[in-house]
Enzyme design. Sequence first.
Site, PDB file in Angstrom:
ATOM      1  N   GLU A 149       6.164 -22.839 -24.084  1.00  0.00           N
ATOM      2  CA  GLU A 149       6.968 -23.946 -24.069  1.00  0.00           C
ATOM      3  C   GLU A 149       7.572 -24.196 -25.487  1.00  0.00           C
ATOM      4  O   GLU A 149       6.856 -24.026 -26.537  1.00  0.00           O
ATOM      5  CB  GLU A 149       6.102 -25.314 -23.836  1.00  0.00           C
ATOM      6  CG  GLU A 149       6.961 -26.671 -24.108  1.00  0.00           C
ATOM      7  CD  GLU A 149       6.174 -27.693 -23.826  1.00  0.00           C
ATOM      8  OE1 GLU A 149       6.620 -28.902 -23.459  1.00  0.00           O
ATOM      9  OE2 GLU A 149       4.739 -27.806 -23.998  1.00  0.00           O
ATOM     10  N   CYS A 190       3.302 -27.548 -19.460  1.00  0.00           N
ATOM     11  CA  CYS A 190       2.390 -28.246 -20.322  1.00  0.00           C
ATOM     12  C   CYS A 190       1.920 -29.462 -19.753  1.00  0.00           C
ATOM     13  O   CYS A 190       1.195 -29.548 -18.673  1.00  0.00           O
ATOM     14  CB  CYS A 190       3.096 -28.332 -21.661  1.00  0.00           C
ATOM     15  SG  CYS A 190       1.696 -28.974 -22.851  1.00  0.00           S
ATOM     16  N   LYS A 240      11.269 -30.104 -17.637  1.00  0.00           N
ATOM     17  CA  LYS A 240      10.095 -30.684 -17.703  1.00  0.00           C
ATOM     18  C   LYS A 240      10.037 -32.040 -17.044  1.00  0.00           C
ATOM     19  O   LYS A 240      10.805 -32.735 -17.625  1.00  0.00           O
ATOM     20  CB  LYS A 240       9.381 -30.757 -19.092  1.00  0.00           C
ATOM     21  CG  LYS A 240       8.116 -31.216 -19.226  1.00  0.00           C
ATOM     22  CD  LYS A 240       7.722 -30.983 -20.940  1.00  0.00           C
ATOM     23  CE  LYS A 240       6.249 -31.466 -21.025  1.00  0.00           C
ATOM     24  NZ  LYS A 240       5.837 -31.298 -22.500  1.00  0.00           N
TER      25      LYS A 240
END
Length: 269
Positions: free
Chosen positions: A41, A158, A123
Amino acid sequence: MKLALAQLDQTAGDVEGNVDRAITAVADAAGRGADLVVLPELFTVGYFAFDAYNRAAEGLDGPTFTRLADAAADHGVGLLAGSHVEDLAESAAAGVETPAADGLANTCVFYDRDGRRRAVYRKHHLFGYESAETRLLTPGESLSTVDFEGFTVGMSTCYDLRFPELYRRLADRGTTLVCVPSAWPYPRVEHWRTLARARAIENLTYVAAANGAATFEDATLLGRSTVYDPWGTTLASAGDEGTLVVADLDPDRIDAVREEFPALRDRRD
């Protein structure tokens, strides 16, 4: 399929240098026979380099994304190019569907062996704990999957690991491998191990969690990139230094495990 997770060291704000390291890792992975390479990321700017996000942002046809696409084509590998800061206005102006007309997003792109952009994931869950992400970024709205080497590959990023409903939605779309570019810091080592493994076990799928290995002014990424099989068994993992994590994945194993242990069929609303 041979999968490689590139656990990259990073320098805060040094996009060009960080991409150089990533491209070297892609070449190394291809030399080891990798079919698919996954990067961490925000490895381009460094997750905790919040003051550099605006400067580094670009549209999906920008120079950084283009370099990564070229790396996939040059080495003939699939590439989940970690994530980079996307300028949504630039992408929208180029005709790309975006969750907002302007602003920034934390965006992963999947390139095939020819360097073609096959899927985009922004995300969904923005991290607010000691992070500027919720202030700086726009969350994604859609899930993406792509068929590659016998797998249906899904993406998450994440902090998304803490939200199991996202992974169940991916499972409902037929996903058999979820790749998770991450910038997970110390001290939450057990959270990192447990959450990624749980997402594999509860969805009977492969999970490949690619973390960074870098130290910033206020945080250190804990590394430990890991590939889990559908039983939650560790196939390959690393410590906290920069390295490649390589594992062989079998698409037929998904059907075999789900037939032996049909938990997904036993679900009730």
